[in-house]
Design a protein around this motif. Structure first.
Motif, short mmCIF file in Angstrom:
data_model
loop_
_atom_site.label_atom_id
_atom_site.label_comp_id
_atom_site.label_asym_id
_atom_site.label_seq_id
_atom_site.Cartn_x
_atom_site.Cartn_y
_atom_site.Cartn_z
N CYS A 1 59.77 -64.52 18.74
CA CYS A 1 60.18 -65.04 20.05
C CYS A 1 61.28 -64.15 20.64
O CYS A 1 62.40 -64.59 20.93
N SER A 2 60.95 -62.89 20.82
CA SER A 2 61.93 -61.90 21.29
C SER A 2 62.33 -62.10 22.75
O SER A 2 63.32 -61.53 23.21
N GLY A 3 61.56 -62.90 23.47
CA GLY A 3 61.88 -63.15 24.87
C GLY A 3 62.98 -64.16 25.07
O GLY A 3 63.47 -64.34 26.19
N LEU A 4 63.38 -64.84 24.00
CA LEU A 4 64.44 -65.84 24.10
C LEU A 4 65.80 -65.19 23.93
O LEU A 4 65.99 -64.31 23.08
N ARG A 5 66.76 -65.64 24.70
CA ARG A 5 68.13 -65.16 24.54
C ARG A 5 68.69 -65.71 23.23
O ARG A 5 68.26 -66.75 22.74
#
Length: 404
Positions: A361-365
């Motif tokens: 989930c690399s799109g999450l901060r």
């Protein structure tokens, strides 16, 4: 294989009915001067009654709940949505007012969702709880079609959309892969009903991280071996006649064979405690096995696809998982807070396997991702028992509150 098992089960069920009648009769005489020999006979009959599998879902037995301030409140259980393979159950407190809605995704395994009874009770303290109540595949007629991983993911998506926006998803063990895939698909589609939070508990996101005996066994044989050796056909006498399934009796027998001494000792303890009049201890053992021996079959497509896709190919972590022909991309998730939970002594889903979702989930901060490693608990201790209630649940509760 299944016909032979069912023939044996039909015969043994009659014996258990007779034993149950004897147990009830002897219990009425248990306080006479012959109490000790009668208790021995009663305990023996109890073992006969218990020593067999059942295929009906037990009751959840969640009718009341003790709240944080020690008040006892009523709990309402209702079926809010029904599909051929699963019903969506809702558990709500009568005193609740606009509590966060949580979808608890139970494993589709050899046991029913009632195995999460304790998890539901704990979640009900602060939430409106919805549960995936999977149906026994041997009770589903052939005209309802097969059920595979795509159907599992779609089912989760449909349930999330039914609950509406700002809901929360908690996936326990095996469905962690499907739950992450469902949220990823909804994120890529910019679905307005994307959940506010996703919690993955002891789930096999990366089965190559610290492989367990379960992982190694799944990879030790070609998929054809599983198809030929472990798939049966539901007998003609049952509602799901002709359906190809992974029978629950095979799975449970395999699990029990790994801990024969422990189960044997448990039955000995049940007999001894019943004879000695330690009813509370005996009742606890009996209750556990009544739940443990309530088994369900899985549709063959779902079982075989899980073995091949999740365990042999490690498809989600390798970026090769497909949903209805399209790639599943967890990196598309940008609005759903993520919590991963693992148990230090988990010998089914080892440390690191669920944590892998954080990288996917690399799109999450960074502030939207949290991991909790619970010391001194095994697989079931992650979602049941004292440490779940006192140490893991507060983390989950706070995670949900922060994402609202």
């Amino acid at each position: 294989m299944y016909d032979a098992y069912q023939s044996y089960a039909d015969i043994s069920d009659r014996m258990r009915i007779v034993a149950a009648s004897g147990e009830r009769l002897l219990r009425q005489w248990g306080t006479t001067q012959y109490a000790y020999p009668l208790r021995c006979m009663e305990a023996y009959y109890e073992l006969v009654v218990l020593a067999g599998f059942t295929h009906e879902r037990p009751d959840y037995q969640i009718t009341q709940l003790t709240t944080h301030d020690r008040a006892v409140v009523d709990v309402v259980e209702e079926t809010v949505l029904t599909t051929p393979f699963c019903s969506l159950l809702r558990f709500s407190r009568k005193d609740a007012d606009n509590e966060p809605r949580v979808l608890l995704v139970a494993p589709m395994s050899g046991h029913f969702a009632t195995l999460l009874r304790g998890t539901i009770r704990t979640l009900l303290r602060d939430h409106d709880v919805y549960v995936t109540d999977w149906r026994n595949a041997r009770d589903i007629s052939l005209d309802k079609g097969a059920f595979g991983i795509d159907d599992f993911v779609q089912c989760i998506i449909d349930f999330i959309k039914f609950m509406g926006p700002q809901s929360h998803v908690v996936a326990v063990c095996q469905p962690a892969v499907a739950a992450l895939a469902a949220v990823a698909v909804m994120a890529e589609d910019n679905d307005p009903d994307q959940p506010a939070s996703l919690t993955l508990m002891a789930g096999p996101i990366d089965t190559c991280a610290s492989p367990t005996k379960v992982n190694e066994f799944a990879k030790s044989k070609p998929i054809e071996w599983f198809r030929e050796r472990l798939i049966g056909v539901v007998p003609r006498s049952l509602r799901g006649a002709g359906r190809r399934v992974y029978p629950g009796f095979i799975q449970l027998t395999a699990f029990m064979s790994m801990n024969v001494d422990r189960h044997t000792n448990a039955f000995v303890d049940l007999f001894r405690n019943r004879v000695e009049g330690n009813s509370e201890k005996a009742d606890r053992i009996r209750s556990f096995y009544e739940e443990y021996f309530a088994i369900m079959d899985l549709d063959a497509d779902f079982y075989l696809q899980t073995i091949e896709t999740v365990f042999q190919k490690n498809a989600l972590f390798e970026g090769k998982l497909l949903f209805k022909g399209r790639s599943v991309m967890p990196s598309a998730i940008k609005k759903t807070f993520l919590l991963t939970v693992e148990g230090e002594k988990d010998d089914i889903c080892a440390v690191g396997q669920t944590l892998a979702a954080q990288d996917l989930c690399s799109g999450l901060r960074s502030y939207m991702k949290l991991h909790h490693l619970q010391p001194d608990v095994g697989h079931y201790g992650v979602f049941n028992g004292r440490r779940w209630e006192s140490q893991i649940y507060p983390v989950l509760r706070d995670h949900i509150q922060c994402s609202v």
